[in-house]
Design an enzyme around this catalytic site. Structure first.
Site, mmCIF file in Angstrom:
data_model
loop_
_atom_site.group_PDB
_atom_site.id
_atom_site.type_symbol
_atom_site.label_atom_id
_atom_site.label_comp_id
_atom_site.label_asym_id
_atom_site.label_seq_id
_atom_site.Cartn_x
_atom_site.Cartn_y
_atom_site.Cartn_z
ATOM 1 N N ASP A 69 9.874 6.899 2.100
ATOM 2 C CA ASP A 69 8.853 6.348 2.983
ATOM 3 C C ASP A 69 8.354 5.003 2.471
ATOM 4 O O ASP A 69 8.440 4.692 1.281
ATOM 5 C CB ASP A 69 7.661 7.313 3.096
ATOM 6 N N PHE A 70 7.778 4.233 3.384
ATOM 7 C CA PHE A 70 7.212 2.923 3.056
ATOM 8 C C PHE A 70 6.263 3.005 1.864
ATOM 9 O O PHE A 70 6.298 2.163 0.962
ATOM 10 C CB PHE A 70 6.476 2.388 4.293
#
Length: 311
Positions: A69-70
């Site tokens: 994820d970011f």
């Protein structure tokens, strides 16, 4: 291991061979993006550091073997050719890859170990379609079985609030699995704005880090560790108070258990294959014996007929 935002120059390489690069992904950078304005990505970092390794036949220039994820930092594996990507992909598909994540989660977790097995599906509720949710939640679509092993490492405070440092091992690979499972337990990850209903926005980052990645490639497995960013030297707001076990010893014990389980499964599969082969051999042998008996019967019958005709 920094509280500073990511830049194109801040790429940290953990491992580099002819087939793979493993980087320590920063906590506020996307792996890739099709948006023209989003120029600060891992693939852009790789292009700047290793322009000669970019493959023009791929959209991004590099083949990412998995996703982070970011807001998640840590070990991220990149394949440098199509064959290497295929080998790694098969390991992920067969679920033979071992991954460990470190996290700081809200509250004091009761019990030292937990197996979290909430099924996870897509959230179809208006305004939440970017999120996942556990089965039984309103708007939860197509929930699938998921399992996460949680081991408590330390108890302490983050910015004065009680938190627990845990080691997470996902045994399945659903989107946002670790974040959703921790939230469903009542212990959301510190700094997870999305799964705290937008309330946990004070920390400088989400406290989730891909600590270890082990891909059982042949003939040489790939095992890379991305350190521990959740230490007071990096973030003084984290104040450990009581330690239950060390990170290194816990990881080694869990890997040993996984290897023992894999060996047991492999042995059972070999034994099952051996029995099936023996059964097949017996069937063939029995079939040949029946055929031989039939030939003998026919011979005797022919002899009897010839003798009867002679009489």
């Amino acid at each position: 291991m920094s509280t500073e935002p990511a830049s194109l120059e801040s790429l940290r390489v953990l491992y580099h061979s002819d087939d793979y690069i493993v980087v320590d992904k920063h906590w506020d950078i996307r792996i890739d993006s099709k948006m023209w304005y989003e120029k600060n990505t891992v693939q852009a970092q790789l292009r700047q550091r290793f322009p000669q390794l970019a493959d023009p036949r791929t959209y991004y220039g590099f083949r990412f073997c998995h996703q982070l994820d970011f807001s998640t930092s840590g070990a991220l594996c990149v394949a440098l050719n199509k064959a290497a990507a295929g080998r790694a992909y098969r390991c992920f598909k067969d679920r033979t890859v071992t991954k460990f994540y470190l996290a700081l989660i809200r509250g004091a977790v009761e019990g030292e170990t937990h197996t979290v097995d909430f099924s996870i599906g897509k959230n179809s509720t208006e305004g939440k379609t970017h999120m996942m949710c556990v089965e039984g939640t309103e708007g939860c679509e197509n929930p699938k079985p998921c399992q996460t092993e949680l081991t408590v490492l330390e108890y302490g405070l983050y910015d004065g609030d009680p938190v627990t440092k845990v080691l997470l091992q996902p045994l399945t690979g659903r989107t946002h699995q670790l974040r959703v499972h921790c939230s469903a337990l009542g212990h959301p990850i510190v700094g997870d704005f999305t799964y705290s209903s937008g309330t946990d926005n004070a920390p400088y980052r989400m406290m989730l880090h891909a600590h270890l990645l082990h891909i059982p490639l042949e003939p040489q497995p790939l095992r890379v560790t991305a350190g521990d960013p959740f230490v007071p030297a990096v973030d003084p707001k984290w104040l450990p108070q009581r330690s239950l076990r060390t990170l290194e010893a816990t990881v080694e014990a869990l890997i040993h258990r996984r290897e023992e389980e894999d060996r047991k499964i492999k042995k059972e599969e070999q034994e099952r294959a051996r029995k099936e082969e023996e059964d097949e051999r017996r069937k063939r042998s029995k079939g040949q014996s029946t055929e031989e008996e039939s030939e003998e019967q026919r011979r005797q019958c022919q002899q009897w007929l010839s003798e009867w005709a002679g009489d």
